[in-house]
Design an enzyme around this catalytic site. Structure first.
Site, PDB file in Angstrom:
ATOM      1  N   TYR A   1      -6.056   5.351  -6.980  1.00 41.22           N
ATOM      2  CA  TYR A   1      -6.263   5.302  -5.529  1.00 41.22           C
ATOM      3  C   TYR A   1      -7.643   4.705  -5.277  1.00 41.22           C
ATOM      4  O   TYR A   1      -8.656   5.383  -5.376  1.00 41.22           O
ATOM      5  CB  TYR A   1      -6.161   6.720  -4.971  1.00 41.22           C
ATOM      6  CG  TYR A   1      -6.429   6.878  -3.494  1.00 41.22           C
ATOM      7  CD1 TYR A   1      -5.672   6.205  -2.545  1.00 41.22           C
ATOM      8  CD2 TYR A   1      -7.427   7.735  -3.040  1.00 41.22           C
ATOM      9  CE1 TYR A   1      -5.907   6.379  -1.188  1.00 41.22           C
ATOM     10  CE2 TYR A   1      -7.664   7.921  -1.689  1.00 41.22           C
ATOM     11  CZ  TYR A   1      -6.905   7.236  -0.773  1.00 41.22           C
ATOM     12  OH  TYR A   1      -7.136   7.415   0.571  1.00 41.22           O
TER      13      TYR A   1
ATOM     14  N   TYR B   1       0.841  -1.202   0.000  1.00 40.83           N
ATOM     15  CA  TYR B   1       0.000   0.000   0.000  1.00 40.83           C
ATOM     16  C   TYR B   1       0.874   1.248   0.000  1.00 40.83           C
ATOM     17  O   TYR B   1       1.774   1.393   0.835  1.00 40.83           O
ATOM     18  CB  TYR B   1      -0.903  -0.001   1.232  1.00 40.83           C
ATOM     19  CG  TYR B   1      -2.033   0.985   1.113  1.00 40.83           C
ATOM     20  CD1 TYR B   1      -3.264   0.588   0.616  1.00 40.83           C
ATOM     21  CD2 TYR B   1      -1.882   2.315   1.494  1.00 40.83           C
ATOM     22  CE1 TYR B   1      -4.315   1.491   0.503  1.00 40.83           C
ATOM     23  CE2 TYR B   1      -2.924   3.220   1.381  1.00 40.83           C
ATOM     24  CZ  TYR B   1      -4.135   2.799   0.887  1.00 40.83           C
ATOM     25  OH  TYR B   1      -5.174   3.690   0.768  1.00 40.83           O
TER      26      TYR B   1
END
Lengths: 426, 171
Positions: free
Chosen positions: A380, A329
Site C-alpha cells: 500500500y 487502484y
C-alpha cells in the site's frame, strides 16, 4: 482482445512527440505495517528516488523537479536538500487525496516537462504506516478537553473547527465512522443492493490479485496463497467487507522519473510514454475524506470517475478495448469493480460478474488487472506502485507479463477526487 | 475485539444489541469515553446546536426551495440564500454497514453497531446510527425515524434513528 495501434496522424504525432516519458522506476523493500525499522519513512523516500534514478541511468545532478500528492509529510524542498539536487526548478503537490493523487502527481510532472519548466522530475511516495498513525483516519477523538474551572465556559458556537477536515469529520466521527473501510463498505453495499453484486464477486478480486502477487517477489503477500474459501473465512470487518477485501497496511516507498522524449531516448531503459492523463471529481466526492453524502445514486454507487475516464480516453485516442493491461487502484475489492465500470471495461452494474468471469486474471483474462498484486497483496503505497507496475508491463519486465503489451491504464483511487494515466510503449 | 476485553469495560444496561447507549461511570474505574463531539464551523453551528435541543434541521433555499445538507453558505442548486427548516425526522435507509471491528472507545463496547446513510423525507441524506434494533435487522429501504438526540457538548448534539414501529422484518 483487439489491439489498436495508436493513431499516427500528422498533427497527433507532433503532439505525441512532445509527450513526457517515464524513464526510471525505483522501490524500497515493502514490509507489513511496522516491518521497516532500519530507516525512517523520509529516508525511504530518498532511497526510492535514488533507486529510480539508478534505474534510468541518471544521477541526482540531472534532477530539477519533484512531485508528490496528498499532503505529503516528506516535503519536496527538504528532499531536494537531502538528495543534493543542484537546482530545484519545479516542486508541486497535487491537492488530490491519498489514493486519488498518484496519477495526478505523474501528470503534474509531465506537464512541467512538456512546458519546459523542468527537465527531469521525480515523483515519489513513501508511506510507513508503522511509523505514523494510520492514513485516512480522522483527527482523533474530537471531544473537547475539559476546561480548567477557573476559565469561563465558552459561549455556544465559540469553539470552531481548527481545520476543514475537523469540521467535516463532525458529520461522520460521532457515529463511529472512523475509517475508509466503513465508508466504502456502504458504497459497496449500495452497489450490491442496486445490481445484485455478490460476496463471491468481491472475493474474485481478492483471490485474483493474490494469485498475481504469488509471482512477484516484492509482494508482501506473495507467499500467502488465497482460495475463495480462505477469502470467505476471513473475518468480517464492516459488512460487506471482510479483512481480505481491504488493502494492506504497509511500509515502503517508490518513485518514478519523468523526463522529455529527447532525454528519454538517451536513458538506460528508454522511456514509456505518458500518452494521456486526466483528473477531477464530481460534486460531493471532495467533501471531507469519506463522507460522500447527498449525491445522486448514479454517482454514489460508482467510482466517481466516469468523466475522468471520458477525458482520459479522449486525450489518449484509445479506449478500454485497446489497452492490454490495467493497474486499478485497489484500496477495497468493491471499488475495483466500480472502477472497471467507470473506465468502460464492462457496463454499469456489471463489475461483479465481469470480475467473477476471470476477466482480470493474468494471462488469459480479457484485461489482466493488478499484475503486481496491487494494494491488496503487493503493498500500500497510495498507488504509485501501480504506476511502477504499468511501466514494468510496457518494458516487458512484469512478473505477470502481458505478452506484447503496448498500452496500460493506471488509475488512482475510486470514491475520492481522482486521476488516471494511459501509458504506452514508446 | 475480544469478548474478554469488552467485559472489562463497564457498560450501561444494554437492553438490546445496537442500542449504543452512553456507558455508565463506575467508581474506581477509568471514566467511560463519550462519542467524539462535532466541532462546529460557521456553516454548521446552528445545525449541531439544534440537535442538542432535539431538533433536526435542513437548509432550505428561499429562492428555489431546494433542501440541502451539508450546510453551505448558499444553495448549491441556484446559489440563492438559504434558511433553516425543521425536518420531520423520518427517512429511509439508503445504505449501511454493520461495524464488527473498531478498537476505539466508546465504539468498541458497542460492536456490532450500524452506521447508515439515511435519506430524509425532505431530500438531504445524513449519516447516523440506526439504533434500537438488532443490527442484523437493518436493510436498505428500511423506514426509520430520528427518535434519539444525544447531547455531546454545550454546542452540539446528534440525531440517532430507530426503525419505525412495525418495520418489515427481513431475514
Amino acid at each position: 482482445m483487439g489491439r489498436r495501434v495508436v493513431s499516427s496522424g500528422g498533427e497527433a504525432s507532433a503532439t505525441a512527440s512532445r509527450r513526457a516519458s517515464i524513464v526510471g522506476v525505483g522501490e524500497t523493500r515493502y514490509a507489513k505495517w511496522g516491518g521497516i525499522t532500519e530507516a525512517s519513512e523520509y529516508q525511504l523516500a530518498v532511497q526510492s528516488v535514488l533507486a529510480a534514478l539508478d534505474d534510468a541511468g541518471l544521477s541526482v545532478d540531472d534532477v530539477d523537479g519533484l512531485a508528490s500528492f496528498a499532503d505529503d509529510r516528506n516535503e519536496a524542498t527538504f528532499l531536494a536538500a537531502d538528495l543534493g539536487i543542484p537546482e530545484l526548478r519545479y516542486a508541486t503537490m497535487s491537492w488530490l487525496p491519498g489514493g486519488g493523487g498518484a496519477c495526478a502527481a505523474v501528470s503534474n510532472a509531465a506537464t512541467a516537462v512538456e512546458t519546459g519548466q523542468a527537465e527531469v522530475v521525480v515523483v515519489y511516495r513513501s508511506l510507513c504506516q508503522g511509523q505514523f498513525r494510520r492514513f485516512g483516519r480522522g483527527p482523533g477523538n474530537a471531544a473537547p478537553k475539559p476546561r480548567p474551572e477557573t476559565r469561563p465556559a465558552p459561549r455556544p458556537g465559540v469553539r470552531r473547527a481548527r481545520s476543514l477536515l475537523e469540521a467535516h469529520v463532525a458529520f461522520t466521527m460521532p457515529f463511529g465512522m472512523f475509517g475508509p473501510p466503513i465508508a466504502y463498505a456502504m458504497v459497496t453495499k449500495r452497489h450490491m443492493h442496486r445490481f445484485g453484486t455478490t460476496t463471491e464477486q468481491l472475493g474474485a478480486v481478492a483471490v485474483t490479485t493474490r494469485a498475481h502477487a504469488a509471482r512477484n517477489p516484492r509482494a508482501i503477500m506473495g507467499e500467502r496463497t488465497m482460495t475463495m474459501d480462505d477469502y470467505l473465512a476471513s473475518r468480517m470487518v464492516s459488512d460487506p467487507f471482510r479483512l481480505f477485501d481491504c488493502c494492506l497496511e504497509s511500509d515502503g516507498a517508490c518513485a518514478v522519473v519523468v523526463t522529455t522524449p529527447e532525454r528519454a531516448a538517451d536513458t538506460r531503459r528508454g522511456g514509456v510514454t505518458i500518452l494521456a492523463s486526466a483528473q477531477g471529481t464530481l460534486r460531493g466526492f471532495g467533501h471531507g475524506q469519506y463522507s460522500n453524502v447527498s449525491m445522486p445514486d448514479d454517482d454514489y454507487a460508482s467510482a466517481g470517475a466516469r468523466q475522468v475516464a471520458a477525458r482520459l480516453w479522449g486525450r489518449a485516442g484509445v479506449g478500454p478495448g485497446d489497452v492490454d493491461v490495467a493497474e486499478i487502484y485497489d484500496h477495497f475489492t468493491g471499488l475495483v469493480l466500480l472502477s472497471l465500470e467507470d473506465f468502460g471495461f464492462c457496463g454499469r452494474g456489471e463489475g461483479g460478474p465481469f470480475a467473477a468471469s476471470g476477466a482480470m486474471s493474468w494471462p488469459d483474462g480479457s484485461i489482466p488487472t493488478n499484475t503486481h498484486g496491487g494494494s491488496l497483496s503487493e503493498a500500500y503505497v497510495h498507488g504509485l506502485n501501480h504506476v511502477v507496475e504499468g511501466v514494468r508491463q510496457l518494458r516487458g519486465d512484469s512478473t505477470c507479463q502481458v505478452e506484447g503489451a503496448q498500452t496500460c491504464l493506471v488509475t488512482s483511487a475510486a470514491g475520492v477526487p481522482t486521476s488516471a494515466l494511459v501509458l504506452a510503449r514508446t | 475485539m475480544s469478548a474478554s476485553k469488552a467485559s472489562k469495560t463497564p457498560q450501561a444496561p444494554q437492553a438490546r444489541p445496537g442500542d449504543m447507549r452512553p456507558l455508565a461511570e463506575v467508581p474506581g474505574e477509568r471514566p467511560p469515553k463519550p462519542r467524539p463531539a462535532p466541532v462546529p464551523d460557521p456553516e454548521a453551528a446552528q445545525y449541531w446546536a439544534a440537535m442538542g435541543e432535539g431538533r433536526l434541521l435542513v437548509q432550505g433555499c428561499t429562492r428555489c426551495g431546494n433542501r440541502q445538507l451539508y450546510p453551505r453558505q448558499h444553495c448549491l442548486t441556484c446559489r440563492g440564500p438559504v434558511e433553516w427548516v425543521e425536518a420531520s425526522g423520518r427517512g429511509t435507509v439508503y445504505s449501511y454497514t454493520v461495524i464488527r471491528q473498531n478498537h476505539q472507545r466508546p465504539f468498541r463496547d458497542w460492536i456490532p453497531y450500524v452506521v447508515a446513510l439515511v435519506d430524509l423525507e425532505e431530500g438531504p441524506r445524513i449519516m447516523t446510527n440506526v439504533v434500537g434494533c438488532d443490527p442484523e435487522d437493518v436493510y436498505v429501504g428500511m423506514t426509520v425515524e430520528a427518535t434519539r438526540f444525544d447531547v455531546l457538548s454545550d454546542e452540539a448534539g446528534i440525531a440517532l434513528f430507530e426503525p419505525v414501529p412495525g418495520f418489515e422484518h427481513r431475514g
